[in-house]
Design a protein around this motif. Structure first.
Motif, PDB file in Angstrom:
ATOM      1  N   GLU A  80       0.947  -1.685  -0.423  1.00 12.42           N
ATOM      2  CA  GLU A  80       0.211   0.208  -0.295  1.00 12.42           C
ATOM      3  C   GLU A  80       0.983   1.389  -0.187  1.00 12.42           C
ATOM      4  O   GLU A  80       1.609   1.367   0.616  1.00 12.42           O
ATOM      5  N   VAL A  81       0.468   1.842  -0.473  1.00  8.53           N
ATOM      6  CA  VAL A  81       1.274   3.423  -0.633  1.00  8.53           C
ATOM      7  C   VAL A  81      -0.010   4.418   0.105  1.00  8.53           C
ATOM      8  O   VAL A  81      -1.248   4.426  -1.447  1.00  8.53           O
ATOM      9  N   LYS A  82       0.558   5.556   0.544  1.00 11.91           N
ATOM     10  CA  LYS A  82      -1.201   6.513   0.894  1.00 11.91           C
ATOM     11  C   LYS A  82      -0.601   7.328   0.770  1.00 11.91           C
ATOM     12  O   LYS A  82       0.099   7.657   2.397  1.00 11.91           O
ATOM     13  N   ILE A  83      -1.459   8.980   0.288  1.00 10.07           N
ATOM     14  CA  ILE A  83      -1.033  10.081   1.105  1.00 10.07           C
ATOM     15  C   ILE A  83      -2.010  10.679   1.916  1.00 10.07           C
ATOM     16  O   ILE A  83      -2.833  10.075   1.811  1.00 10.07           O
ATOM     17  N   ASP A  84      -1.161  10.795   2.290  1.00  7.23           N
ATOM     18  CA  ASP A  84      -1.812  12.006   3.605  1.00  7.23           C
ATOM     19  C   ASP A  84      -2.310  10.399   4.682  1.00  7.23           C
ATOM     20  O   ASP A  84      -3.923  10.890   4.697  1.00  7.23           O
ATOM     21  N   PRO A  85      -1.833   9.820   5.774  1.00  5.42           N
ATOM     22  CA  PRO A  85      -2.012   9.073   6.384  1.00  5.42           C
ATOM     23  C   PRO A  85      -3.395   9.328   7.455  1.00  5.42           C
ATOM     24  O   PRO A  85      -4.053   8.269   7.705  1.00  5.42           O
ATOM     25  N   ASP A  86      -2.562  10.078   7.641  1.00  9.32           N
ATOM     26  CA  ASP A  86      -2.916  10.959   9.334  1.00  9.32           C
ATOM     27  C   ASP A  86      -4.732  11.696   8.846  1.00  9.32           C
ATOM     28  O   ASP A  86      -5.172  12.133   9.537  1.00  9.32           O
ATOM     29  N   ASN A  87      -5.375  12.578   8.074  1.00  2.00           N
ATOM     30  CA  ASN A  87      -6.480  12.550   7.303  1.00  2.00           C
ATOM     31  C   ASN A  87      -5.809  14.043   7.956  1.00  2.00           C
ATOM     32  O   ASN A  87      -6.269  14.708   8.070  1.00  2.00           O
ATOM     33  N   GLN A  88      -4.336  14.724   7.304  1.00  5.17           N
ATOM     34  CA  GLN A  88      -4.756  15.815   8.037  1.00  5.17           C
ATOM     35  C   GLN A  88      -5.233  17.178   7.423  1.00  5.17           C
ATOM     36  O   GLN A  88      -5.872  17.645   7.653  1.00  5.17           O
ATOM     37  N   LEU A  89      -5.150  16.864   5.533  1.00  5.53           N
ATOM     38  CA  LEU A  89      -5.699  17.733   5.169  1.00  5.53           C
ATOM     39  C   LEU A  89      -6.434  17.475   4.482  1.00  5.53           C
ATOM     40  O   LEU A  89      -6.966  16.197   4.095  1.00  5.53           O
ATOM     41  N   PRO A  90      -7.264  18.398   4.065  1.00  7.38           N
ATOM     42  CA  PRO A  90      -9.044  18.319   3.658  1.00  7.38           C
ATOM     43  C   PRO A  90      -8.640  17.939   2.088  1.00  7.38           C
ATOM     44  O   PRO A  90      -9.064  19.089   1.295  1.00  7.38           O
ATOM     45  N   ASP A  91      -8.082  16.539   1.658  1.00  2.97           N
ATOM     46  CA  ASP A  91      -7.903  16.465   0.095  1.00  2.97           C
ATOM     47  C   ASP A  91      -9.589  16.406  -0.258  1.00  2.97           C
ATOM     48  O   ASP A  91     -10.043  16.018   0.076  1.00  2.97           O
ATOM     49  N   TRP A  92      -9.597  16.936  -1.335  1.00  5.35           N
ATOM     50  CA  TRP A  92     -10.481  16.946  -2.536  1.00  5.35           C
ATOM     51  C   TRP A  92     -11.442  15.758  -3.000  1.00  5.35           C
ATOM     52  O   TRP A  92     -12.430  15.524  -2.368  1.00  5.35           O
ATOM     53  N   ASN A  93     -10.095  14.395  -3.320  1.00  6.15           N
ATOM     54  CA  ASN A  93     -10.913  12.989  -3.361  1.00  6.15           C
ATOM     55  C   ASN A  93      -9.881  11.960  -2.786  1.00  6.15           C
ATOM     56  O   ASN A  93      -8.651  12.262  -3.269  1.00  6.15           O
ATOM     57  N   ARG A  94     -10.085  11.821  -1.739  1.00  5.74           N
ATOM     58  CA  ARG A  94      -9.526  11.218  -0.820  1.00  5.74           C
ATOM     59  C   ARG A  94      -9.294   9.327  -1.432  1.00  5.74           C
ATOM     60  O   ARG A  94      -8.393   8.477  -1.502  1.00  5.74           O
ATOM     61  N   VAL A  95     -10.125   9.214  -2.586  1.00 11.89           N
ATOM     62  CA  VAL A  95     -10.046   8.017  -2.995  1.00 11.89           C
ATOM     63  C   VAL A  95      -8.829   7.385  -3.685  1.00 11.89           C
ATOM     64  O   VAL A  95      -8.556   6.984  -4.024  1.00 11.89           O
ATOM     65  N   ASN A  96      -8.175   8.728  -4.923  1.00  9.02           N
ATOM     66  CA  ASN A  96      -7.018   8.589  -5.144  1.00  9.02           C
ATOM     67  C   ASN A  96      -4.740   8.693  -4.722  1.00  9.02           C
ATOM     68  O   ASN A  96      -4.390   8.897  -4.818  1.00  9.02           O
ATOM     69  N   ASN A  97      -5.772   8.828  -3.296  1.00  8.14           N
ATOM     70  CA  ASN A  97      -5.202   8.960  -2.223  1.00  8.14           C
ATOM     71  C   ASN A  97      -4.365   7.702  -1.617  1.00  8.14           C
ATOM     72  O   ASN A  97      -2.842   7.800  -1.711  1.00  8.14           O
ATOM     73  N   THR A  98      -4.629   6.795  -2.215  1.00  7.91           N
ATOM     74  CA  THR A  98      -4.589   5.399  -2.037  1.00  7.91           C
ATOM     75  C   THR A  98      -4.158   4.349  -2.997  1.00  7.91           C
ATOM     76  O   THR A  98      -4.774   3.999  -3.726  1.00  7.91           O
ATOM     77  N   TRP A  99      -3.131   3.826  -3.692  1.00 11.02           N
ATOM     78  CA  TRP A  99      -2.683   2.695  -3.667  1.00 11.02           C
ATOM     79  C   TRP A  99      -2.696   1.552  -3.510  1.00 11.02           C
ATOM     80  O   TRP A  99      -1.523   1.650  -2.348  1.00 11.02           O
ATOM     81  N   LEU A 100      -3.321   0.568  -4.231  1.00  9.92           N
ATOM     82  CA  LEU A 100      -2.843  -0.654  -3.301  1.00  9.92           C
ATOM     83  C   LEU A 100      -2.695  -1.832  -4.534  1.00  9.92           C
ATOM     84  O   LEU A 100      -3.251  -1.981  -5.911  1.00  9.92           O
ATOM     85  N   LYS A 101      -2.110  -2.655  -3.945  1.00  7.85           N
ATOM     86  CA  LYS A 101      -1.527  -3.673  -4.937  1.00  7.85           C
ATOM     87  C   LYS A 101      -2.177  -4.643  -5.132  1.00  7.85           C
ATOM     88  O   LYS A 101      -3.060  -5.585  -4.582  1.00  7.85           O
ATOM     89  N   LYS A 102      -2.481  -4.893  -6.127  1.00 10.24           N
ATOM     90  CA  LYS A 102      -3.611  -5.506  -6.944  1.00 10.24           C
ATOM     91  C   LYS A 102      -3.322  -7.560  -6.711  1.00 10.24           C
ATOM     92  O   LYS A 102      -2.544  -7.515  -6.402  1.00 10.24           O
TER      93      LYS A 102
END
Length: 644
Positions: free
Chosen positions: A622-644
């Motif tokens: 997994e790669v996750k941007i802003d893992p602590d949810n500190q930023l008001p990111d407009w679309n959190r869906v694309n914050n995370t990459w998961l191994k398929k």
């Protein structure tokens, strides 16, 4: 908290569903444009954010005598206003504010705010501020000046221009009817033991003349608040002897106005860390027994921009000592009707007031006034120097929230005197920000609730007005976000994601110290934060304050060097919307190993995409941007990459 919006309501009203944006709209040249400050520093306002060597501001000192007529619900008064011109300009005329004129049927506020409805709409009309007489005294000589009243402002012409360092005394007699609902800033409440009067914006006050605009004469139409000069104010209120009066500043004659027993308990409250009852519910029900017809209550407060007061024979009255960092003491007082007593009710008001004042004094700047008084009445929540009005129905977390918020205004804008009529975010927003720390600190977090991190998107909805909008132009449904929540969110983002707590706190405290009892502009704030923290933040102010840009950071892809995870991973991230921010990324490998990567905002200076290497020992899970949810990111869906 005053103006509190339920997050669920705001989210439903102001935002749209997140969408899967794949093409970036980011423009690095615009985000990091070198042109930001509209003018260089000068001798009045330094480019470092400090008041310049020749900074000046004018001064207004008042002596007011008034009386309240409870049969007709009117207040009549006479005032002496000494105005000092410290500007380099010769003033041919003066402008004053007559806020009571907003309650006239023909006022601009009635035509706009009242017509639109909402919190600041009048529910009834008065004749406004009746000016009975105006006189000018200069060097012992009096004359009657020409004056013109335009809505909530009065222009007074001088026979001779007021030069630098000159003083002029204005003697004004006036009266007004107290409205029942005064745009939720003043008014009167009927209780079973009598009316509770909350009196504010009640006397003609000087408009500010400054080096940025000259006379500041925006009319008072309801939603916008105030911009006022500093000075000393002595005021006396004559009222029926069965009433208790509380007001801004120090009560100078408690022995003359309180009974002997009450005066003793009042003195005891000033030395007690626990709440002392000065006048109990039983005392209220019994009524005040006196042969006197009236009492005159005398108050004094120094270096203030305003005063307010409240009066009622229905007041329960209590107080306690406030301990200040310097070793000085002042007093917390509460006045409220018996209807306010109950589980976690107003009997805790003095406890809340004391804790709030002590916290802010310790963390930011020492409370400057001799008393902090909380009044329970018809007003939902409104602040004045040394006294605040809060809903008599508030209790528990609601009472803490509104009490703490209104007293937080002591620091913004009572101490740091920004222009509320133009920049609500520097007043309500800064106050909301410091409220978060006081609430966490109070009684081990009794009323503190953790943030889910999801409500942040409400600040960036398409229908939310930007911070750089005058309050009267902000849509009512947007005000809670625009003036309160988003600027607080901005300061948390600056503290937590850009500067760090130590650098931010040092710069923020320096801003308060530099501009205490002065008039800063937004640019003075920007300059101070940058110079003290040692950071060019033009990109930050441009996105958060001057524009309504969104944050949307995304993980675009993951590869491995030579297709071997042991050789390291290569990550590509994108900035899909216009606001740049630093990036925090949590990388998790399939073998359980984790690492956190911090990337500075400069990664976005050359474009919307950034690729970098990460040392790995196994495939990424997994790669996750802003893992602590500190930023008001407009679309959190694309914050995370998961191994398929």
């Amino acid at each position: 908290m005053r103006h509190k919006f339920l997050y669920s309501f705001v989210l439903a009203l102001l935002t749209t569903q997140a969408f899967s944006q794949t093409t970036s709209t980011y423009n690095a040249k615009e985000a990091f444009s070198p042109q930001f400050y509209p003018y260089p520093g000068n001798e009045y306002r330094s480019a470092s954010g400090e008041p310049g060597v020749k900074y000046w501001q004018n001064r207004a000192d008042y002596k007011i005598n008034c009386s309240i007529d409870t049969a007709n619900h009117t207040v009549a008064g006479s005032q002496e206003l000494v105005y000092t011109n410290n500007s380099p300009d010769n003033l041919k005329f003066l402008w004053l504010q007559l806020d009571q004129n907003i309650y006239r049927k023909d006022s601009r506020g009635s035509a706009t705010t009242t017509a639109a409805g909402g919190r600041w709409a009048n529910t009834g009309f008065t004749q406004g501020q009746a000016i009975k007489s105006v006189a000018i005294e200069v060097n012992g000589k009096k004359y009657t000046p020409q004056f013109t009243i335009t809505d909530t402002r009065m222009q007074v012409w001088l026979q001779e221009s007021l030069k630098n360092a000159g003083k002029v005394k204005l003697i004004i007699d006036w009266s007004f009817e107290v409205p029942v609902y005064g745009t939720d800033r003043m008014g009167r409440l009927q209780t079973k033991n009598g009316w509770v009067y909350e009196i504010a914006q009640w006397f003609p006050r000087m408009c500010v003349y400054d080096d940025l605009q000259g006379w500041n004469v925006l009319p008072y139409v309801g939603q916008g608040e105030f911009y006022l000069e500093y000075g000393d104010i002595d005021f006396a209120v004559t009222a029926p002897a069965d009433m208790i009066i509380v007001g801004s500043g120090e009560l100078l004659n408690p022995a003359e106005c309180l009974s002997a027993a009450e005066a003793t308990r009042y003195a005891n409250a000033k030395t007690s860390d626990k709440t002392v009852t000065i006048r109990s519910a039983d005392d209220v029900n019994a009524g005040i027994k006196t042969t006197k017809k009236t009492n005159t209550w005398k108050f004094k407060i120094q270096n203030t921009r305003d005063v307010a007061w409240a009066a009622s024979k229905a007041f329960v009255f209590d107080g306690a000592k406030i301990n200040l960092p310097s070793g000085k003491k002042c007093v917390a007082l509460s006045a409220y009707p018996v209807e306010s007593i109950g589980a976690n009710g107003w009997e805790r008001s003095t406890e809340f007031t004391k804790a709030s004042i002590e916290h802010y004094s310790q963390k930011w700047f020492e409370f400057p006034y001799p008393a902090a008084t909380n009044v329970g009445g018809i007003v939902g929540g409104m602040e004045y120097p040394g006294i605040v009005f809060c809903s008599y129905r508030a209790k528990g977390a609601g009472l803490w929230g509104v009490t703490d918020h209104e007293f937080g205004h002591t620091w913004f804008p009572m101490i740091v005197g920004s222009n509320e009529r133009k920049y609500a975010w520097m007043d309500e927003g800064f106050n909301t920000f410091i409220n978060s720390f006081s609430t966490r600190a109070f009684n081990k977090g009794e009323f503190s609730k953790p943030s889910s991190g999801d409500e942040g998107r409400s600040s960036f909805g398409e229908n939310v007005d930007g911070l750089y909008t005058i309050p009267d132009a902000v849509q009512q449904r947007s005000l809670g976000v625009t003036a309160y929540y988003k600027p607080s969110q901005m300061l948390h983002a600056l503290r937590d994601n850009v500067l760090g707590a130590d650098r931010f706190d040092a710069a923020f405290k320096e801003y308060i110290n530099r501009w205490a009892f002065k008039h800063p502009s937004p640019w003075d704030f920007f300059h101070t934060m940058e110079n003290v923290a040692g950071e060019d933040l033009s990109w930050f102010w441009r996105g958060w304050v001057l524009n309504t840009w969104k944050i949307d950071q995304a993980v675009k892809g993951v590869t491995y060097r030579d297709n071997l995870p042991a050789n390291g991973a290569v990550l590509t991230i994108e900035n899909l919307e216009q606001m740049p921010m630093p990036v925090k990324i949590l990388v998790t490998e399939t073998n359980g190993r984790q690492q956190t990567i911090q990337l500075p905002v400069e990664i976005w200076q050359r474009g919307s995409s950034y690729t970098f290497g990460v040392p790995t020992t196994s495939e990424l899970k997994e790669v996750k941007i802003d893992p602590d949810n500190q930023l008001p990111d407009w679309n959190r869906v694309n914050n995370t990459w998961l191994k398929k």
